[in-house]
Design a protein around this motif. Sequence first.
Motif, PDB file in Angstrom:
ATOM      1  N   ILE A  29      15.452  29.601 -58.807  1.00 21.99           N
ATOM      2  CA  ILE A  29      16.404  30.536 -58.209  1.00 21.99           C
ATOM      3  C   ILE A  29      17.542  30.760 -59.208  1.00 21.99           C
ATOM      4  CG2 ILE A  29      17.997  30.933 -56.284  1.00 21.99           C
ATOM      5  CD1 ILE A  29      16.257  28.958 -54.649  1.00 21.99           C
ATOM      6  N   CYS A  51      21.142  28.258 -45.607  1.00 23.56           N
ATOM      7  CA  CYS A  51      20.153  27.380 -46.256  1.00 23.56           C
ATOM      8  C   CYS A  51      19.846  26.185 -45.351  1.00 23.56           C
ATOM      9  CB  CYS A  51      20.665  26.898 -47.611  1.00 23.56           C
ATOM     10  SG  CYS A  51      19.520  25.739 -48.414  1.00 23.56           S
ATOM     11  N   PRO A  52      18.597  26.042 -44.892  1.00 19.41           N
ATOM     12  CA  PRO A  52      18.273  24.947 -43.980  1.00 19.41           C
ATOM     13  C   PRO A  52      18.336  23.569 -44.639  1.00 19.41           C
ATOM     14  CG  PRO A  52      16.278  26.120 -44.604  1.00 19.41           C
ATOM     15  CD  PRO A  52      17.438  26.887 -45.175  1.00 19.41           C
ATOM     16  N   ALA A  53      18.302  23.540 -45.957  1.00 15.37           N
ATOM     17  CA  ALA A  53      18.364  22.259 -46.660  1.00 15.37           C
ATOM     18  C   ALA A  53      19.784  21.941 -47.132  1.00 15.37           C
ATOM     19  CB  ALA A  53      17.409  22.276 -47.853  1.00 15.37           C
ATOM     20  N   LEU A  55      21.689  23.221 -49.489  1.00 19.27           N
ATOM     21  CA  LEU A  55      21.765  23.053 -50.944  1.00 19.27           C
ATOM     22  C   LEU A  55      22.941  23.802 -51.564  1.00 19.27           C
ATOM     23  CD1 LEU A  55      17.966  23.371 -51.789  1.00 19.27           C
ATOM     24  CD2 LEU A  55      19.303  21.303 -51.335  1.00 19.27           C
ATOM     25  N   TYR A  56      23.486  24.744 -50.819  1.00 21.16           N
ATOM     26  CA  TYR A  56      24.672  25.480 -51.283  1.00 21.16           C
ATOM     27  C   TYR A  56      25.881  24.808 -50.655  1.00 21.16           C
ATOM     28  CZ  TYR A  56      21.306  29.094 -52.557  1.00 21.16           C
ATOM     29  OH  TYR A  56      20.255  29.778 -53.106  1.00 21.16           O
ATOM     30  N   PHE A  66      25.264  24.314 -56.292  1.00 23.77           N
ATOM     31  CA  PHE A  66      23.911  24.560 -55.800  1.00 23.77           C
ATOM     32  C   PHE A  66      22.980  23.605 -56.528  1.00 23.77           C
ATOM     33  CE2 PHE A  66      19.783  26.719 -56.645  1.00 23.77           C
ATOM     34  CZ  PHE A  66      19.291  26.655 -55.359  1.00 23.77           C
ATOM     35  N   CYS A  71      14.875  22.203 -52.561  1.00 27.15           N
ATOM     36  CA  CYS A  71      14.553  23.512 -51.975  1.00 27.15           C
ATOM     37  C   CYS A  71      13.272  23.455 -51.136  1.00 27.15           C
ATOM     38  CB  CYS A  71      14.401  24.541 -53.092  1.00 27.15           C
ATOM     39  SG  CYS A  71      14.011  26.195 -52.479  1.00 27.15           S
ATOM     40  N   LEU A  72      13.337  24.065 -49.966  1.00 28.51           N
ATOM     41  CA  LEU A  72      12.190  24.114 -49.045  1.00 28.51           C
ATOM     42  C   LEU A  72      11.339  25.366 -49.267  1.00 28.51           C
ATOM     43  CD1 LEU A  72      14.152  23.024 -45.852  1.00 28.51           C
ATOM     44  CD2 LEU A  72      12.625  21.612 -47.243  1.00 28.51           C
ATOM     45  N   GLU A  73      11.762  26.195 -50.219  1.00 29.19           N
ATOM     46  CA  GLU A  73      11.028  27.425 -50.580  1.00 29.19           C
ATOM     47  C   GLU A  73      10.849  28.368 -49.393  1.00 29.19           C
ATOM     48  OE1 GLU A  73       7.478  26.216 -52.758  1.00 29.19           O
ATOM     49  OE2 GLU A  73       8.603  24.511 -53.541  1.00 29.19           O
ATOM     50  N   CYS A  74      11.843  28.404 -48.536  1.00 28.92           N
ATOM     51  CA  CYS A  74      11.763  29.275 -47.352  1.00 28.92           C
ATOM     52  C   CYS A  74      12.104  30.726 -47.688  1.00 28.92           C
ATOM     53  CB  CYS A  74      12.699  28.765 -46.261  1.00 28.92           C
ATOM     54  SG  CYS A  74      14.451  28.845 -46.685  1.00 28.92           S
ATOM     55  N   GLY A  75      12.857  30.949 -48.763  1.00 26.11           N
ATOM     56  CA  GLY A  75      13.210  32.309 -49.173  1.00 26.11           C
ATOM     57  C   GLY A  75      14.387  32.904 -48.423  1.00 26.11           C
ATOM     58  N   THR A  76      15.019  32.137 -47.565  1.00 25.70           N
ATOM     59  CA  THR A  76      16.130  32.673 -46.770  1.00 25.70           C
ATOM     60  C   THR A  76      17.281  33.152 -47.656  1.00 25.70           C
ATOM     61  OG1 THR A  76      15.537  31.147 -45.011  1.00 25.70           O
ATOM     62  CG2 THR A  76      17.703  32.178 -44.866  1.00 25.70           C
ATOM     63  N   CYS A  77      17.598  32.412 -48.695  1.00 24.28           N
ATOM     64  CA  CYS A  77      18.703  32.811 -49.577  1.00 24.28           C
ATOM     65  C   CYS A  77      18.376  34.125 -50.283  1.00 24.28           C
ATOM     66  CB  CYS A  77      19.039  31.710 -50.574  1.00 24.28           C
ATOM     67  SG  CYS A  77      17.656  31.138 -51.574  1.00 24.28           S
ATOM     68  N   TRP A  89      14.446  34.996 -57.671  1.00 24.62           N
ATOM     69  CA  TRP A  89      13.849  33.993 -56.785  1.00 24.62           C
ATOM     70  C   TRP A  89      12.350  34.013 -57.047  1.00 24.62           C
ATOM     71  CZ3 TRP A  89      10.302  32.189 -53.579  1.00 24.62           C
ATOM     72  CH2 TRP A  89      10.608  31.119 -52.741  1.00 24.62           C
TER      73      TRP A  89
END
Length: 103
Positions: A29, A51-53, A55-56, A66, A71-77, A89
Amino acid sequence: MSTVPEITVSVDELIGANKYNVDEGGSHIGFTAEDVDALDEAEFLKLVKVCPAALYKIGPDGRKSFDYAGCLECGTCRICCEDTIVARWNNPAPMMGVQYRFG
Ligand code: SF4
């Protein structure tokens, strides 16, 4: 009348079961500025919230950070800020990134 059992879910506990193969070669990212502390504060705050993890982060001194390692690789960011501060990304390199573990 039946009662629904109360279920408590700990996201931290579930995330903690995952395994991460961190690509030390660099983050998958990237942002519009090399130094994340220089990124637009309002946009960065969106990432802190989504970010669900978690990380930010914005520290007590106001500095932004950051860490892609969890990273959970969810793509939300990417979806949230791809038109503003998220410039790149990509999926992590083959064999790198998160390995989900359930149960
Ligand atoms: S892809 Fe998901 S987990 Fe990874 S940094 Fe973005 S929001 Fe966080």
